[in-house]
Motif scaffolding. Structure first.
Motif, PDB file in Angstrom:
ATOM      1  N   GLU A  76      -4.776  -4.072   1.615  1.00 46.86           N
ATOM      2  CA  GLU A  76      -5.899  -3.677   0.752  1.00 46.86           C
ATOM      3  C   GLU A  76      -5.497  -2.541  -0.178  1.00 46.86           C
ATOM      4  O   GLU A  76      -5.789  -2.575  -1.384  1.00 46.86           O
ATOM      5  N   LYS A  77      -4.813  -1.529   0.347  1.00 49.71           N
ATOM      6  CA  LYS A  77      -4.442  -0.361  -0.447  1.00 49.71           C
ATOM      7  C   LYS A  77      -3.355  -0.681  -1.469  1.00 49.71           C
ATOM      8  O   LYS A  77      -3.291  -0.056  -2.527  1.00 49.71           O
ATOM      9  N   PHE A  78      -2.496  -1.649  -1.169  1.00 49.05           N
ATOM     10  CA  PHE A  78      -1.385  -1.988  -2.048  1.00 49.05           C
ATOM     11  C   PHE A  78      -1.763  -2.993  -3.136  1.00 49.05           C
ATOM     12  O   PHE A  78      -1.121  -3.039  -4.185  1.00 49.05           O
ATOM     13  N   SER A  79      -2.775  -3.772  -2.879  1.00 49.73           N
ATOM     14  CA  SER A  79      -3.102  -4.906  -3.753  1.00 49.73           C
ATOM     15  C   SER A  79      -3.309  -4.488  -5.214  1.00 49.73           C
ATOM     16  O   SER A  79      -4.139  -3.633  -5.524  1.00 49.73           O
ATOM     17  N   GLY A  80      -2.514  -5.102  -6.114  1.00 53.01           N
ATOM     18  CA  GLY A  80      -2.676  -4.913  -7.547  1.00 53.01           C
ATOM     19  C   GLY A  80      -2.218  -3.585  -8.102  1.00 53.01           C
ATOM     20  O   GLY A  80      -2.373  -3.342  -9.298  1.00 53.01           O
ATOM     21  N   ARG A  81      -1.617  -2.743  -7.276  1.00 53.28           N
ATOM     22  CA  ARG A  81      -1.208  -1.419  -7.737  1.00 53.28           C
ATOM     23  C   ARG A  81       0.250  -1.403  -8.174  1.00 53.28           C
ATOM     24  O   ARG A  81       1.088  -2.149  -7.638  1.00 53.28           O
ATOM     25  N   LYS A  82       0.570  -0.536  -9.122  1.00 47.33           N
ATOM     26  CA  LYS A  82       1.935  -0.410  -9.635  1.00 47.33           C
ATOM     27  C   LYS A  82       2.655   0.816  -9.065  1.00 47.33           C
ATOM     28  O   LYS A  82       3.800   1.085  -9.412  1.00 47.33           O
ATOM     29  N   THR A  83       1.995   1.545  -8.187  1.00 47.87           N
ATOM     30  CA  THR A  83       2.587   2.753  -7.601  1.00 47.87           C
ATOM     31  C   THR A  83       3.846   2.404  -6.812  1.00 47.87           C
ATOM     32  O   THR A  83       3.846   1.450  -6.021  1.00 47.87           O
ATOM     33  N   PRO A  84       4.950   3.142  -6.992  1.00 49.33           N
ATOM     34  CA  PRO A  84       6.144   2.918  -6.159  1.00 49.33           C
ATOM     35  C   PRO A  84       5.800   3.077  -4.678  1.00 49.33           C
ATOM     36  O   PRO A  84       5.025   3.956  -4.300  1.00 49.33           O
ATOM     37  N   VAL A  85       6.386   2.237  -3.861  1.00 50.07           N
ATOM     38  CA  VAL A  85       6.008   2.196  -2.450  1.00 50.07           C
ATOM     39  C   VAL A  85       6.220   3.534  -1.753  1.00 50.07           C
ATOM     40  O   VAL A  85       5.410   3.927  -0.896  1.00 50.07           O
ATOM     41  N   LYS A  86       7.262   4.258  -2.107  1.00 52.27           N
ATOM     42  CA  LYS A  86       7.467   5.540  -1.449  1.00 52.27           C
ATOM     43  C   LYS A  86       6.317   6.499  -1.736  1.00 52.27           C
ATOM     44  O   LYS A  86       5.805   7.170  -0.834  1.00 52.27           O
ATOM     45  N   LEU A  87       5.879   6.550  -2.988  1.00 53.41           N
ATOM     46  CA  LEU A  87       4.792   7.454  -3.349  1.00 53.41           C
ATOM     47  C   LEU A  87       3.481   7.015  -2.719  1.00 53.41           C
ATOM     48  O   LEU A  87       2.641   7.851  -2.351  1.00 53.41           O
ATOM     49  N   ALA A  88       3.283   5.720  -2.574  1.00 58.84           N
ATOM     50  CA  ALA A  88       2.060   5.234  -1.931  1.00 58.84           C
ATOM     51  C   ALA A  88       2.007   5.657  -0.469  1.00 58.84           C
ATOM     52  O   ALA A  88       0.952   6.072   0.031  1.00 58.84           O
ATOM     53  N   LEU A  89       3.131   5.568   0.216  1.00 54.40           N
ATOM     54  CA  LEU A  89       3.156   5.949   1.626  1.00 54.40           C
ATOM     55  C   LEU A  89       3.054   7.460   1.816  1.00 54.40           C
ATOM     56  O   LEU A  89       2.694   7.931   2.901  1.00 54.40           O
ATOM     57  N   LEU A  90       3.375   8.216   0.768  1.00 52.27           N
ATOM     58  CA  LEU A  90       3.195   9.667   0.834  1.00 52.27           C
ATOM     59  C   LEU A  90       1.772  10.093   0.507  1.00 52.27           C
ATOM     60  O   LEU A  90       1.413  11.260   0.707  1.00 52.27           O
ATOM     61  N   ASP A  91       0.960   9.171   0.027  1.00 53.46           N
ATOM     62  CA  ASP A  91      -0.431   9.457  -0.310  1.00 53.46           C
ATOM     63  C   ASP A  91      -1.214   9.643   0.981  1.00 53.46           C
ATOM     64  O   ASP A  91      -1.439   8.693   1.733  1.00 53.46           O
TER      65      ASP A  91
END
Length: 283
Positions: free
Chosen positions: A157-172
Motif C-alpha cells: 500500500e505504501k509503495f504503490s505508485g510512488r517514485k521514492t527510492p526504496v532506501k528513502l522510503a524505508l527510512l521514512d
C-alpha cells in the motif's frame, strides 16, 4: 545515530538498574539538551517507581507509577552509563562526575543511571502515560518492524505508485518506525534490491522478501548487542554502541560477500547520507 538494535540493547542493559526500582534522587544538571527539559523534572522524577521500561522506535520509555512516562532519546552522542548493579557478568563501581553528565538517576536498588551527552543532541521529556503516543516525538510513527502491524500488505500500500527510492522510503518513520541508514543498507543487500529503485517498481514477490529480511537483520543485530552485554568490559559502564558484522555498510571498495557474486561494494549519497550496495547483485 543509534538505530533500533542499539536502542533496544540500551533498554535491555538498563533493566537491572531501573525496572521495578524507585528513583530515590534525580539530578538534573542543566536546563535541557536538544530541547529544554520539562518543568520541575527533578521533583517529578524523584520518588517515582519505574513500572516498566520499553522501547518505541528509537526512543526508550520509562513508565512511572506517577502516571507519567520518561521519554529518552540518545541523539547522536548520548550515552547511558550504569553503575552499582550487575550488567551481564560485570559490575561497575560508581565513577566521578564527568563534564557531560547531564542527568543522573540514583535508583533504590543501589544502581546509578547517568545520561552523558557531549554534543547535547539527545532529549528527555515527560508525558502522561496514557497519552504518550501523542507526544511530538512519537506522534505519527509507523508500526514497529518487529511487530504484527508491519506486514507485506502495508508495504504494498505504501509503495504503490510512488517514485521514492526504496532506501528513502524505508527510512521514512511514518512508513515503518526505527529503521536507520545502516540496517536499511544491510536489508537491501540481503534481498538484492538496489537502494535507488523507485518503490512503485518493486513487485509483490520482492516486497514479500523485504519484511522477513528486515526482521532477520534487526533480530540478528539485537542478538549481537545482547551477546555483547555478557562480554561487557568498558570501565565506564557505557551502554549502546556495539560492533556488528556488516556486509555492505562502511565497506566501500571491498568484495561483496554475497556467495557467487564477485562484485564490489559501492558508495553513493542519498539525501545527505552514505548508501552502500553492490551494483552487481542488487538490481
Amino acid at each position: 545515530m543509534p538505530e533500533l538494535p542499539e536502542v533496544e540493547t540500551v533498554r535491555r542493559g538498563l533493566l537491572p538498574a531501573m525496572e521495578g526500582e524507585v528513583i530515590e534522587q534525580a539530578e538534573v544538571r542543566r536546563d535541557g539538551l536538544r530541547w529544554k527539559f520539562p518543568e520541575n523534572m527533578t521533583a517529578r522524577l524523584t520518588g517515582a517507581r519505574v513500572n516498566a521500561l520499553r522501547r518505541r522506535s528509537k526512543y526508550i520509555l520509562a513508565d512511572l507509577d506517577t502516571a507519567e512516562t520518561l521519554i529518552i532519546h540518545l541523539g547522536m552522542s548520548g550515552r547511558m552509563q550504569v553503575s552499582g548493579v550487575k550488567i551481564g557478568d560485570f559490575f561497575h563501581d560508581h565513577q566521578e562526575q564527568q563534564k557531560h553528565d547531564h542527568v543522573v538517576l540514583h535508583m533504590s536498588g543501589g544502581g546509578r543511571v547517568t545520561f552523558n551527552d557531549a554534543r547535547r543532541f539527545g532529549a528527555m521529556d515527560l508525558a502522561t502515560t496514557d497519552r504518550v503516543q501523542e507526544h511530538k516525538m512519537l506522534a505519527g510513527l509507523g508500526p514497529e518492524p518487529l511487530g504484527n502491524d508491519f506486514h507485506e500488505d502495508l508495504l504494498k500500500e505504501k509503495f504503490s505508485g510512488r517514485k521514492t527510492p526504496v532506501k528513502l522510503a524505508l527510512l521514512d518513520q511514518k512508513i515503518v518506525a526505527g529503521l536507520g541508514n545502516i540496517y536499511v543498507c544491510e536489508v537491501l543487500n540481503r534481498v538484492g534490491i538496489v537502494p535507488t529503485r523507485p518503490v512503485g517498481g518493486i513487485d509483490a514477490a520482492e516486497i514479500s522478501t523485504l519484511v522477513p529480511a528486515i526482521r532477520e537483520v534487526l533480530s540478528e543485530a539485537i542478538e549481537a548487542g545482547g551477546s555483547s552485554l555478557k562480554d561487557y568490559r568498558q570501565a565506564d559502564g557505557e551502554l549502546g554502541y556495539f560492533q556488528h558484522s556488516f556486509k555492505v555498510y562502511g565497506r566501500e571498495g571491498e568484495a561483496c560477500q554475497t556467495p557467487g557474486c564477485g562484485g564490489e561494494i559501492s558508495r553513493i549519497t542519498q539525501s545527505g547520507r552514505s548508501t552502500f550496495f553492490c551494483a552487481q547483485c542488487q538490481r
